[in-house]
Scaffold this motif. Structure first.
Motif, PDB file in Angstrom:
ATOM      1  N   ASP A 402      -2.417 -19.116 -30.126  1.00  0.00           N
ATOM      2  CA  ASP A 402      -4.206 -19.802 -29.940  1.00  0.00           C
ATOM      3  C   ASP A 402      -5.169 -18.711 -30.341  1.00  0.00           C
ATOM      4  OD1 ASP A 402      -2.774 -22.268 -29.211  1.00  0.00           O
ATOM      5  OD2 ASP A 402      -3.511 -21.913 -27.242  1.00  0.00           O
ATOM      6  N   ALA A 403      -4.711 -17.645 -30.014  1.00  0.00           N
ATOM      7  CA  ALA A 403      -5.593 -16.587 -30.133  1.00  0.00           C
ATOM      8  C   ALA A 403      -5.491 -16.087 -31.688  1.00  0.00           C
ATOM      9  CB  ALA A 403      -5.269 -15.038 -29.329  1.00  0.00           C
ATOM     10  N   LEU A 404      -4.331 -16.054 -31.970  1.00  0.00           N
ATOM     11  CA  LEU A 404      -4.324 -15.718 -33.636  1.00  0.00           C
ATOM     12  C   LEU A 404      -5.098 -16.729 -34.590  1.00  0.00           C
ATOM     13  CD1 LEU A 404      -3.206 -13.818 -35.852  1.00  0.00           C
ATOM     14  CD2 LEU A 404      -1.035 -15.186 -35.791  1.00  0.00           C
ATOM     15  N   VAL A 405      -4.767 -18.102 -34.288  1.00  0.00           N
ATOM     16  CA  VAL A 405      -5.165 -18.988 -34.944  1.00  0.00           C
ATOM     17  C   VAL A 405      -6.954 -19.001 -34.852  1.00  0.00           C
ATOM     18  CG1 VAL A 405      -5.620 -21.723 -34.743  1.00  0.00           C
ATOM     19  CG2 VAL A 405      -3.360 -20.687 -34.819  1.00  0.00           C
ATOM     20  N   ALA A 406      -7.569 -18.585 -33.634  1.00  0.00           N
ATOM     21  CA  ALA A 406      -8.869 -18.732 -33.581  1.00  0.00           C
ATOM     22  C   ALA A 406      -9.265 -17.484 -34.184  1.00  0.00           C
ATOM     23  CB  ALA A 406      -9.205 -18.570 -32.082  1.00  0.00           C
ATOM     24  N   TYR A 464       0.871 -17.205 -50.560  1.00  0.00           N
ATOM     25  CA  TYR A 464       0.807 -17.566 -49.074  1.00  0.00           C
ATOM     26  C   TYR A 464       1.111 -16.130 -48.558  1.00  0.00           C
ATOM     27  CZ  TYR A 464       0.995 -22.453 -49.946  1.00  0.00           C
ATOM     28  OH  TYR A 464       1.027 -23.919 -50.229  1.00  0.00           O
ATOM     29  N   VAL A 465       0.765 -15.960 -47.019  1.00  0.00           N
ATOM     30  CA  VAL A 465       1.479 -15.230 -46.089  1.00  0.00           C
ATOM     31  C   VAL A 465       2.025 -15.646 -44.861  1.00  0.00           C
ATOM     32  CG1 VAL A 465      -0.088 -13.184 -47.083  1.00  0.00           C
ATOM     33  CG2 VAL A 465      -0.809 -14.494 -44.921  1.00  0.00           C
ATOM     34  N   ARG A 466       2.944 -15.106 -44.183  1.00  0.00           N
ATOM     35  CA  ARG A 466       3.380 -15.512 -42.824  1.00  0.00           C
ATOM     36  C   ARG A 466       2.711 -14.781 -42.008  1.00  0.00           C
ATOM     37  NH1 ARG A 466       9.175 -14.521 -40.648  1.00  0.00           N
ATOM     38  NH2 ARG A 466       8.269 -12.569 -40.043  1.00  0.00           N
ATOM     39  N   LEU A 467       2.214 -15.350 -40.805  1.00  0.00           N
ATOM     40  CA  LEU A 467       1.667 -14.683 -39.558  1.00  0.00           C
ATOM     41  C   LEU A 467       2.359 -15.011 -38.375  1.00  0.00           C
ATOM     42  CD1 LEU A 467      -2.072 -15.386 -40.282  1.00  0.00           C
ATOM     43  CD2 LEU A 467      -0.714 -13.234 -41.242  1.00  0.00           C
ATOM     44  N   PRO A 468       3.075 -14.101 -37.634  1.00  0.00           N
ATOM     45  CA  PRO A 468       3.904 -14.214 -36.551  1.00  0.00           C
ATOM     46  C   PRO A 468       2.878 -14.361 -35.192  1.00  0.00           C
ATOM     47  CG  PRO A 468       4.312 -12.094 -37.221  1.00  0.00           C
ATOM     48  CD  PRO A 468       3.308 -12.647 -38.171  1.00  0.00           C
ATOM     49  N   PHE A 469       3.301 -14.909 -34.365  1.00  0.00           N
ATOM     50  CA  PHE A 469       2.571 -14.961 -32.951  1.00  0.00           C
ATOM     51  C   PHE A 469       3.194 -14.016 -32.145  1.00  0.00           C
ATOM     52  CE2 PHE A 469       3.071 -19.920 -33.771  1.00  0.00           C
ATOM     53  CZ  PHE A 469       2.241 -20.014 -34.411  1.00  0.00           C
ATOM     54  N   THR A 470       2.958 -12.538 -32.549  1.00  0.00           N
ATOM     55  CA  THR A 470       3.526 -11.442 -31.847  1.00  0.00           C
ATOM     56  C   THR A 470       2.361 -10.803 -31.174  1.00  0.00           C
ATOM     57  OG1 THR A 470       3.577 -10.133 -34.099  1.00  0.00           O
ATOM     58  CG2 THR A 470       5.790 -11.286 -33.133  1.00  0.00           C
ATOM     59  N   VAL A 471       1.280 -11.040 -31.755  1.00  0.00           N
ATOM     60  CA  VAL A 471       0.099 -10.429 -30.976  1.00  0.00           C
ATOM     61  C   VAL A 471      -0.935 -11.340 -30.551  1.00  0.00           C
ATOM     62  CG1 VAL A 471       0.339  -8.221 -32.543  1.00  0.00           C
ATOM     63  CG2 VAL A 471      -1.208 -10.030 -33.115  1.00  0.00           C
ATOM     64  N   GLY A 473      -4.825 -11.673 -27.898  1.00  0.00           N
ATOM     65  CA  GLY A 473      -6.339 -11.198 -27.458  1.00  0.00           C
ATOM     66  C   GLY A 473      -6.950 -10.277 -28.329  1.00  0.00           C
ATOM     67  N   ALA A 474      -7.415  -9.132 -28.096  1.00  0.00           N
ATOM     68  CA  ALA A 474      -8.181  -8.327 -29.042  1.00  0.00           C
ATOM     69  C   ALA A 474      -7.423  -7.708 -30.156  1.00  0.00           C
ATOM     70  CB  ALA A 474      -8.554  -7.020 -28.086  1.00  0.00           C
ATOM     71  N   VAL A 475      -5.989  -7.437 -30.029  1.00  0.00           N
ATOM     72  CA  VAL A 475      -5.308  -7.244 -31.104  1.00  0.00           C
ATOM     73  C   VAL A 475      -5.246  -8.447 -32.274  1.00  0.00           C
ATOM     74  CG1 VAL A 475      -2.850  -6.143 -31.930  1.00  0.00           C
ATOM     75  CG2 VAL A 475      -3.781  -5.488 -29.497  1.00  0.00           C
ATOM     76  N   ALA A 476      -5.102  -9.449 -31.861  1.00  0.00           N
ATOM     77  CA  ALA A 476      -5.165 -10.456 -32.905  1.00  0.00           C
ATOM     78  C   ALA A 476      -6.326 -10.472 -33.640  1.00  0.00           C
ATOM     79  CB  ALA A 476      -4.873 -11.959 -32.159  1.00  0.00           C
ATOM     80  N   GLU A 477      -7.437 -10.491 -32.819  1.00  0.00           N
ATOM     81  CA  GLU A 477      -8.674 -10.076 -33.295  1.00  0.00           C
ATOM     82  C   GLU A 477      -9.081  -9.000 -34.498  1.00  0.00           C
ATOM     83  OE1 GLU A 477     -12.717 -12.037 -33.640  1.00  0.00           O
ATOM     84  OE2 GLU A 477     -11.157 -12.524 -32.533  1.00  0.00           O
ATOM     85  N   LYS A 478      -8.352  -8.006 -33.831  1.00  0.00           N
ATOM     86  CA  LYS A 478      -8.482  -6.839 -34.970  1.00  0.00           C
ATOM     87  C   LYS A 478      -7.613  -7.138 -36.212  1.00  0.00           C
ATOM     88  CE  LYS A 478      -8.314  -2.909 -32.940  1.00  0.00           C
ATOM     89  NZ  LYS A 478      -8.117  -1.446 -32.273  1.00  0.00           N
ATOM     90  N   ALA A 479      -6.375  -7.504 -36.169  1.00  0.00           N
ATOM     91  CA  ALA A 479      -5.443  -8.004 -37.129  1.00  0.00           C
ATOM     92  C   ALA A 479      -6.307  -8.971 -37.880  1.00  0.00           C
ATOM     93  CB  ALA A 479      -4.315  -8.672 -36.620  1.00  0.00           C
ATOM     94  N   ALA A 480      -6.784  -9.823 -37.571  1.00  0.00           N
ATOM     95  CA  ALA A 480      -7.727 -10.775 -38.452  1.00  0.00           C
ATOM     96  C   ALA A 480      -8.812 -10.078 -39.456  1.00  0.00           C
ATOM     97  CB  ALA A 480      -8.404 -12.136 -37.509  1.00  0.00           C
TER      98      ALA A 480
END
Length: 506
Positions: A402-406, A464-471, A473-480
């Motif tokens: 949910d954090a990564l999708v957002a 395409y790219v593949r994004l795993p649900f491994t991070v 919160g703030a790390v997902a935000e930073k990754a995006a």
């Protein structure tokens, strides 16, 4: 031997091309593309076929219908189709030979997905966000408890030779009981414990597939298995997934199994890696029927099966429910995604005679799986720790998803994806830009992602790219945020090669 490994019929290709490639489009003789630019109908048809190949919707090395057949299916002139085919040949996306027809290809020099994306060493994790590996940290305290339980049970085994090619009897029984509880009556004689799911697939491939024989795979599919099959000398036959999260395209599977006659097929029915698709019960039944009718061994990877993240989604029956004896379906399982990748325990469920053959052949491979790790998994299954650990894993993956999708929706609004109901991966279309270039630019900016071609056959899925649900919160935000910066580099031409053809970027 034919130069193509599968075939796309005229009605199927017409359906994939969509309604815009009809006589109405040809009558106008022009089709709007981008920015008001107008191109001839044949050019639009060629561009769409090329896009289908790059996205993996039409496999590489797939025989295309004859010009007359496709023209009839589209309701256009044969001249339009002939001109489109000639354009594709000139660009390297089509090859032809008298008597063999025409088949899809990738241009010379296109990057092929032959190198794995190794996990980063822990000491680098502070500076780089690693989204290359779809695996979560161990679910403590259950790992520690399992290892302590294993050490308590070790002494009797320490007084033996320690070689158990089929696996520890207690673990084989526990795994068999688990299948039985899922509605698939299973004896321990139908189970072989392996060193991870990769070991299970490798053992099955060595036993059943000779060098040069065909193996059907989903397109896209799990990158490491694709490379394993390549190195085993098999001929990969890709079968496109249904659009979105709709599971398998059964019509395409029937045609491939009938026309290509693959010796084996490898599929991920439960929260498919990388797309997250969940095959329906009816799709599972029909695929098993088709495999049985054509003599194809169906290897089903259940590594993600327990990672259902949305409770409202009803899990379909296991694929093996439609072949309980295990004569057509060989099921592969693993502790790596449900529990922890560092616990290298996998297993095979098949007919007893298949298991006996796998065990006999194992003497020339790895001899057996480490005893302590087997005891740890056995302890988890016997005490209920497995189920509690899986619940922790689901909660963590759900929160991360949910954090990564957002975050991706905020920072990369042009990316397209369907949110899966389970598993560990998000399959994202990158707004027309090269996934390979984004991955390369991202690594320079401190975020690692695998590009789409790693999950395709011969260069497909560049967008395409593949994004795993491994991070989360703030790390997902930073990754995006870092991925958005990488996209900016690619869009402005600041990133380095490789890149997709300009027509695809448009």
């Amino acid at each position: 031997m034919s130069p193509w490994t599968s075939a796309v019929g005229a009605p199927q290709l017409a359906r994939l091309l969509g309604p815009e490639h009809t006589r109405d489009a040809e009558a106008a003789a022009i089709v709007a593309v981008t920015g008001g630019r107008r191109v001839p109908a044949y050019r639009s048809l060629a561009d769409r076929v090329r896009l289908l190949v790059l996205e993996g919707r039409v496999p590489v090395a797939a025989r295309l219908p004859a010009e007359r057949e496709l023209a009839a299916a589209l309701g256009v002139s044969r001249t339009t189709v002939a001109a489109a085919y000639e354009a594709l040949r000139q660009e390297g996306f089509l090859e032809s030979r008298r008597g063999a027809g025409s088949w899809t290809a990738m241009p010379a020099g296109s990057p092929l997905p032959t190198r794995g994306l190794d996990p980063l060493p822990p000491e680098v994790a502070r500076s780089v966000i690693d989204l290359g590996c779809a695996a979560l940290p161990a679910p403590e305290p259950w790992l520690t408890r399992a290892m302590r339980g294993a050490l308590e049970e070790l002494p009797p085994y320490a007084h033996t030779h320690g070689d158990y090619p089929a696996g520890l009897p207690a673990l084989r029984q526990a795994l068999a009981d688990r299948y039985t509880a899922r509605g698939i009556p299973t004896m321990p004689e139908q189970i072989m414990v392996t060193t991870g799911a990769m070991g299970a697939v490798a053992a099955t491939c060595r036993l059943f597939v000779r060098h040069g024989e065909r193996v059907a795979v989903e397109s896209p599919s799990y990158a490491n298995i694709l490379q394993l099959l390549r190195e085993a000398g098999t001929r990969l036959v890709p079968v496109a997934m249904a659009p979105g999260l709709a599971g398998w395209d059964i019509a395409a599977w029937r045609q491939t199994l009938r026309d290509a006659a693959p010796r084996m097929a490898y599929v991920v029915a439960d929260f498919h890696n990388p797309t997250g698709s969940l095959a329906t019960g009816e799709q599972r039944r029909q695929l098993v029927d088709a495999a049985r009718a054509n003599g194809t061994l169906l290897v089903v990877d259940e590594t993600m099966a327990e990672l259902r993240l949305d409770e409202e989604v009803e899990p379909p029956p296991p694929v093996s429910a439609f072949d309980p004896g295990g004569s057509t379906v060989v099921t592969v399982g693993s502790a790596s995604k449900s529990f922890w990748a560092g616990l290298r325990i996998g297993w095979v469920r098949a007919a007893p005679d298949v298991i006996r053959s796998l065990v006999a052949a194992r003497a020339y491979a790895d001899m057996g799986t480490p005893v302590v790790e087997q005891l740890a998994v056995g302890w988890l299954l016997a005490t209920g720790g497995w189920d509690e650990a899986v619940e922790l894993r689901r909660a963590q993956a759900r929160e991360n998803r949910d954090a990564l999708v957002a975050a991706v929706r905020r920072h990369l609004p042009d990316w397209e994806f369907a949110v899966p109901h389970g598993g560990l991966t998000l399959w994202a279309r990158t707004g027309g830009l090269s996934g390979s270039r984004i991955a390369e630019a991202g690594e320079r900016l401190g975020v690692r992602v695998p590009s789409g071609p790693r999950f395709g056959v011969d260069g497909a899925f560049e967008g395409y790219v593949r994004l795993p649900f491994t991070v989360g919160g703030a790390v997902a935000e930073k990754a995006a945020t870092r991925l958005a910066a990488a996209v900016d580099l690619v869009a402005t031409g600041a990133a380095v090669e490789p890149q997709v053809p300009r027509s695809y970027v448009a």
